[in-house]
Write an enzyme that holds these catalytic residues in place. Sequence first.
Site, PDB file in Angstrom:
ATOM      1  N   CYS A 137       0.834  -1.198   0.000  1.00  0.00           N
ATOM      2  CA  CYS A 137       0.000   0.000   0.000  1.00  0.00           C
ATOM      3  C   CYS A 137       0.876   1.258   0.000  1.00  0.00           C
ATOM      4  O   CYS A 137       1.522   1.554  -0.993  1.00  0.00           O
ATOM      5  CB  CYS A 137      -0.975  -0.029   1.177  1.00  0.00           C
ATOM      6  SG  CYS A 137      -2.370   1.109   0.989  1.00  0.00           S
ATOM      7  N   HIS A 172      -3.577  -5.577   1.109  1.00  0.00           N
ATOM      8  CA  HIS A 172      -3.343  -5.894   2.511  1.00  0.00           C
ATOM      9  C   HIS A 172      -3.841  -7.311   2.797  1.00  0.00           C
ATOM     10  O   HIS A 172      -4.742  -7.812   2.131  1.00  0.00           O
ATOM     11  CB  HIS A 172      -4.112  -4.935   3.422  1.00  0.00           C
ATOM     12  CG  HIS A 172      -3.566  -3.554   3.479  1.00  0.00           C
ATOM     13  ND1 HIS A 172      -2.410  -3.237   4.142  1.00  0.00           N
ATOM     14  CD2 HIS A 172      -4.039  -2.388   2.968  1.00  0.00           C
ATOM     15  CE1 HIS A 172      -2.188  -1.938   4.048  1.00  0.00           C
ATOM     16  NE2 HIS A 172      -3.155  -1.392   3.332  1.00  0.00           N
TER      17      HIS A 172
END
Length: 496
Positions: free
Chosen positions: A341, A450
């Site tokens: 991310c 994630h």
Amino acid sequence: MTARCIMVLGTSSGAGKSWLTTALCRHYARQGLKVAPFKAQNMSNNARVVARANGLSGLGEIGSAQYFQALAARAEPDVRMNPLLLKPEADTHSQVVLLGEVSEALSHTPWHERSDKVWPPIAAALDALIAENDVVVIEGAGSPAEINLMHSDIVNLRVARHAKARCLLVTDIDKGGAFAHLYGTWALLPPEDQQRIQGFVLNKFRGDARLLTPAPEMLQQLTGVPTVAVLPMWWQHGLPEEDGVFDDRSRANGVVTRTVAVIAYPRISNLDEFQPLKNVPGVRLLWARSPADLAGLQVSDWVILPGSKHTSSDLAWLRQQGLDAAVASHARKGGAVLGICGGLQMLGEALVDTHGIDGNAPGLGLLPLVTQFAPDKTVVKTRAVFGQVHGAWAALSGVEVAGYEIHHGQTQGHSAMLAGGAVLHEVMPGLAWQSGDGQFKGQILGTYLHGLFECPAVLHALFGAQAPTLETVFDGLADFVEQHFAPQVLARLAAA
């Protein structure tokens, strides 16, 4: 259906509320009861993507602790379980997420003016869970006895009163002063709230519990509240700490076969997703806050750039520490680097922000990528399959993964660099990129996904043996409390 509400309060942050709530969720679920967790307000940059509930379309965010508690309860996680989430963006400012959605108005509302605005939806969420379940296990926050906050409390006593909850008060005895903490907390509560405390819990005890006598008996004489459990120190339970904190102890009796260094910048987020690595025998997780922390890494070791709540400022911090050169050096030596991310965004050439979302910044230049920030926030659950992956990450080729995305900004290849001959492998369309055959030869991998290490297939591919699953962890927590709570205490708490 009207649930019995059991609430876990603490004498301080870190006393053990989150993991005890999780353990109780699994315990009551194993009794055949329909169980849901609840925490009115959580402050954490560890968040998960869940359903909106009540027929609302789309997805929202809740704190990771309540996500895991829902899984332990064998319930579908939804935003009502953590209706208010505060995500710190700076020392004096947090993004406010109400019922899963960012509220700009609340984010700019002063702290003490916020309570009256958010209490109605909090109470409605709790009422809905009470109406749908047999048991609701509620987690408090910090301490219920903070006398400067009682007037604006929306997470401890106000919730306990609204739910008519039966409360446990837990303390960390390893820090010392546990009996004073328990008595002082109880004594500062209004008399009607003192009556809600059904038992004291001593957490993280080392040694023979018989040596505590006569303190529990004396405390009961003073308060009328029994000590219902003495929980031994247990750092290997396998559940992420609420703030994602971990230490560097291996679960393999000191035998370390791989070190994974996680760059611990100030606005780190979603750190809890690395707990499954800690559960793998022989893997050591460590914080990296300076180049010295990476100096002893071997070629077989990994460096991870995790998520960030403010990518550009964390990237500036990383450079100030000299960690940019240290990460690049590890890759040049043949070591693997993973960015997730915000970490993925840092690995590229540039962060471009024309909307004032995060800030402009040059990237680390380890992948030929550019990230463009935009006002819209991506909050989705994602399932995808790795394509052909090379080099250090080749074992991920063809592996199906499920996870979630929470990010501002979109990332794509740097067109000028690619036109000039730079090589970039897009190993999951729009989600993951890997360095080419040049200087880093596939050592660098970046992804928006994630939860990668929570996928059993990923762990099996990377380590050749499956780490303990979350189900194993939840059952272990329930076994632990069932062993150490006094007989019939848990049954009485849930009795009609």
